[in-house]
Design a protein around this motif. Structure first.
Motif, PDB file in Angstrom:
ATOM      1  N   ALA A 229       0.828  -1.204   0.000  1.00  0.00           N
ATOM      2  CA  ALA A 229       0.000   0.000   0.000  1.00  0.00           C
ATOM      3  C   ALA A 229       0.858   1.248   0.000  1.00  0.00           C
ATOM      4  CB  ALA A 229      -0.929  -0.004   1.209  1.00  0.00           C
ATOM      5  N   GLU A 230       2.052   1.161   0.586  1.00  0.00           N
ATOM      6  CA  GLU A 230       3.011   2.258   0.574  1.00  0.00           C
ATOM      7  C   GLU A 230       4.417   1.677   0.544  1.00  0.00           C
ATOM      8  OE1 GLU A 230       3.272   3.151   5.366  1.00  0.00           O
ATOM      9  OE2 GLU A 230       1.966   4.381   4.119  1.00  0.00           O
ATOM     10  N   TYR A 231       5.364   2.491   0.150  1.00  0.00           N
ATOM     11  CA  TYR A 231       6.724   1.990  -0.033  1.00  0.00           C
ATOM     12  C   TYR A 231       7.370   1.675   1.312  1.00  0.00           C
ATOM     13  CZ  TYR A 231      11.220   1.222  -2.114  1.00  0.00           C
ATOM     14  OH  TYR A 231      12.372   0.626  -2.528  1.00  0.00           O
ATOM     15  N   ASP A 232       7.987   0.500   1.420  1.00  0.00           N
ATOM     16  CA  ASP A 232       8.657   0.067   2.646  1.00  0.00           C
ATOM     17  C   ASP A 232       9.978  -0.585   2.270  1.00  0.00           C
ATOM     18  OD1 ASP A 232       9.585  -1.132   4.965  1.00  0.00           O
ATOM     19  OD2 ASP A 232       7.609  -1.746   5.652  1.00  0.00           O
ATOM     20  N   PRO A 233      11.114   0.119   2.430  1.00  0.00           N
ATOM     21  CA  PRO A 233      12.400  -0.441   2.005  1.00  0.00           C
ATOM     22  C   PRO A 233      12.766  -1.743   2.693  1.00  0.00           C
ATOM     23  CG  PRO A 233      12.699   1.592   3.276  1.00  0.00           C
ATOM     24  CD  PRO A 233      11.253   1.480   2.963  1.00  0.00           C
ATOM     25  N   ALA A 234      12.346  -1.923   3.940  1.00  0.00           N
ATOM     26  CA  ALA A 234      12.678  -3.156   4.649  1.00  0.00           C
ATOM     27  C   ALA A 234      12.027  -4.374   3.994  1.00  0.00           C
ATOM     28  CB  ALA A 234      12.246  -3.051   6.114  1.00  0.00           C
ATOM     29  N   LEU A 235      10.839  -4.183   3.420  1.00  0.00           N
ATOM     30  CA  LEU A 235      10.155  -5.282   2.738  1.00  0.00           C
ATOM     31  C   LEU A 235      10.677  -5.490   1.318  1.00  0.00           C
ATOM     32  CD1 LEU A 235       6.447  -4.666   3.843  1.00  0.00           C
ATOM     33  CD2 LEU A 235       8.067  -6.345   4.759  1.00  0.00           C
ATOM     34  N   ILE A 236      11.244  -4.448   0.736  1.00  0.00           N
ATOM     35  CA  ILE A 236      11.727  -4.536  -0.641  1.00  0.00           C
ATOM     36  C   ILE A 236      13.095  -5.208  -0.719  1.00  0.00           C
ATOM     37  CG2 ILE A 236      12.470  -3.165  -2.647  1.00  0.00           C
ATOM     38  CD1 ILE A 236       9.433  -3.336  -2.169  1.00  0.00           C
ATOM     39  N   HIS A 237      13.998  -4.877   0.208  1.00  0.00           N
ATOM     40  CA  HIS A 237      15.369  -5.375   0.110  1.00  0.00           C
ATOM     41  C   HIS A 237      15.415  -6.900   0.171  1.00  0.00           C
ATOM     42  CE1 HIS A 237      19.664  -5.350   0.265  1.00  0.00           C
ATOM     43  NE2 HIS A 237      19.689  -5.981   1.422  1.00  0.00           N
ATOM     44  N   GLY A 238      15.982  -7.495  -0.866  1.00  0.00           N
ATOM     45  CA  GLY A 238      16.098  -8.945  -0.936  1.00  0.00           C
ATOM     46  C   GLY A 238      14.842  -9.640  -1.430  1.00  0.00           C
ATOM     47  N   SER A 239      13.789  -8.879  -1.733  1.00  0.00           N
ATOM     48  CA  SER A 239      12.557  -9.513  -2.207  1.00  0.00           C
ATOM     49  C   SER A 239      12.724  -9.993  -3.647  1.00  0.00           C
ATOM     50  CB  SER A 239      11.372  -8.545  -2.104  1.00  0.00           C
ATOM     51  OG  SER A 239      11.535  -7.463  -3.007  1.00  0.00           O
ATOM     52  N   ARG A 240      11.861 -10.900  -4.056  1.00  0.00           N
ATOM     53  CA  ARG A 240      11.978 -11.522  -5.372  1.00  0.00           C
ATOM     54  C   ARG A 240      10.658 -11.426  -6.125  1.00  0.00           C
ATOM     55  NH1 ARG A 240      15.621 -16.905  -3.796  1.00  0.00           N
ATOM     56  NH2 ARG A 240      17.291 -15.706  -2.777  1.00  0.00           N
ATOM     57  N   VAL A 241      10.778 -11.247  -7.428  1.00  0.00           N
ATOM     58  CA  VAL A 241       9.601 -11.146  -8.289  1.00  0.00           C
ATOM     59  C   VAL A 241       9.774 -12.116  -9.444  1.00  0.00           C
ATOM     60  CG1 VAL A 241       8.187  -9.624  -9.727  1.00  0.00           C
ATOM     61  CG2 VAL A 241       9.408  -8.678  -7.739  1.00  0.00           C
ATOM     62  N   PRO A 242       8.849 -13.079  -9.614  1.00  0.00           N
ATOM     63  CA  PRO A 242       8.938 -13.985 -10.770  1.00  0.00           C
ATOM     64  C   PRO A 242       8.891 -13.192 -12.076  1.00  0.00           C
ATOM     65  CG  PRO A 242       7.339 -14.789  -9.169  1.00  0.00           C
ATOM     66  CD  PRO A 242       7.712 -13.408  -8.737  1.00  0.00           C
ATOM     67  N   LEU A 243       9.651 -13.645 -13.079  1.00  0.00           N
ATOM     68  CA  LEU A 243       9.749 -12.876 -14.318  1.00  0.00           C
ATOM     69  C   LEU A 243       8.408 -12.711 -15.022  1.00  0.00           C
ATOM     70  CD1 LEU A 243      13.138 -13.757 -16.038  1.00  0.00           C
ATOM     71  CD2 LEU A 243      12.604 -12.163 -14.203  1.00  0.00           C
ATOM     72  N   ASP A 244       7.567 -13.740 -14.991  1.00  0.00           N
ATOM     73  CA  ASP A 244       6.257 -13.612 -15.641  1.00  0.00           C
ATOM     74  C   ASP A 244       5.438 -12.490 -15.005  1.00  0.00           C
ATOM     75  OD1 ASP A 244       6.878 -15.667 -17.343  1.00  0.00           O
ATOM     76  OD2 ASP A 244       5.692 -17.193 -16.304  1.00  0.00           O
TER      77      ASP A 244
END
Length: 317
Positions: A229-244
């Motif tokens: 819902a809002e940007y959170d760097p702690a949740l973003i760092h090291g997170s992964r997104v499938p290419l599809d």
């Protein structure tokens, strides 16, 4: 080990960022991190010069950054400038204003306009520090005016290249309509593909095990992909997104208006009008990496700023 406070500043085509850290036996301890959209590269692709209002935005941000760094006890500073500052006719005006500010921390200091290869190496060092990633790793720093690709293993860079494509440059060059037309998107993709052909001739993708994306386009894409819902760097760092998922998100963003993008929770107001160009670069990279067996994007909150700060904190610097 004597504790030392260092300030790293990165000024790119779209944003200027500050990182202040204290050295310790365990590495750098973050004291402050900040980003502002200043759009230094406003119109540079067309005019070849920095706009007066863009220089003023940088000066105002830099004055605040230096004040913050001094309050936190910084005694060393390094400011690097990247794509937008490499070829402009009035670069000295930019360098002079940085000298006036940075000299308050270290007399004689001013911004350094670094080559794309050094930018790539600093990004690689910062992005991979403390991140659990299988080697060889490809680090991609997608900025406003350029995109750096660097492959390395065990902290050592093997190949690096800086391509003249970025979210601001692609938007100004090929995506003038809001939302862009199909013809404009096709034109943008032709620019991107030509640049990536050149980049991958220098930085081979075969054998890459981990794809790490850094900087605002990738971190914003990750926040959107994870439904924040809002940007959170702690949740973003090291997170992964499938290419599809990444490719589908990029296609959706390209087709949206700036106002529709701005309504998305994690979207920074200064990024809404240019993230379509960045999304196209990310999408074309994802398609190439998928073809060689990579299945996901890993996003790092650490990048060139961390690489610069790590170098500042080393003995002898």
């Amino acid at each position: 080990m004597t504790s030392l406070v260092v300030a790293a500043i990165d000024c790119g085509t779209n944003s200027i960022r500050l990182y202040v850290a204290r050295s310790s036996e365990a590495g750098l301890v973050e004291l402050h991190r900040e980003m502002r959209i200043v759009r230094l590269g406003q119109g540079v692709d067309a005019t070849g010069e920095f706009a007066a209002e863009a220089l003023e935005r940088v000066r105002a941000a830099l004055d605040d950054y230096v004040a913050t760094a001094l309050e936190l006890g910084a005694t060393r500073v390094r400011m690097v400038a990247t794509s937008a500052a490499r070829d402009v006719a009035n670069r000295e005006a930019f360098l002079d204003l940085t000298a006036a500010a940075l000299g308050r921390i270290t007399p004689g200091a001013r911004a350094e306009v670094i080559a794309g290869t050094e930018e790539a190496e600093l990004s690689y060092r910062g992005a991979t520090a403390g991140l659990d990633a299988a080697d060889p790793a490809l680090v991609v720093d997608l900025g406003g005016g350029s995109t750096e690709l660097v492959v390395g293993s065990a902290g050592t860079v093997a190949h690096a290249h800086s391509a003249d494509i970025g979210c601001v440059r692609i938007t100004e060059r090929a995506l003038p309509t809001d939302p862009p037309t199909e013809a404009e998107v096709a034109d943008a993709i032709s620019h991107i593909d030509a640049a990536l052909d050149g980049a991958t001739a220098v930085v081979p993708l075969d054998g890459v095990c981990t794809w790490i994306g850094v900087a605002g386009t990738f971190t914003t894409l990750a926040a959107l992909a994870h439904g924040l819902a809002e940007y959170d760097p702690a949740l973003i760092h090291g997170s992964r997104v499938p290419l599809d998922d990444l490719i589908a998100l990029c296609r959706r963003l390209v087709g949206m208006t700036s106002a529709e993008r701005l309504a998305l929770g994690p979207m920074h107001p200064g990024r809404a009008d240019v993230i379509g160009g960045g999304a196209l670069v990310a999408m074309r990279l994802a398609e190439r990496l998928g073809a060689v067996g990579v299945t996901e994007l890993t996003v790092s909150e650490h990048d060139i700023l961390d690489g610069v700060a790590m170098g500042l904190a080393e003995p002898g610097n």
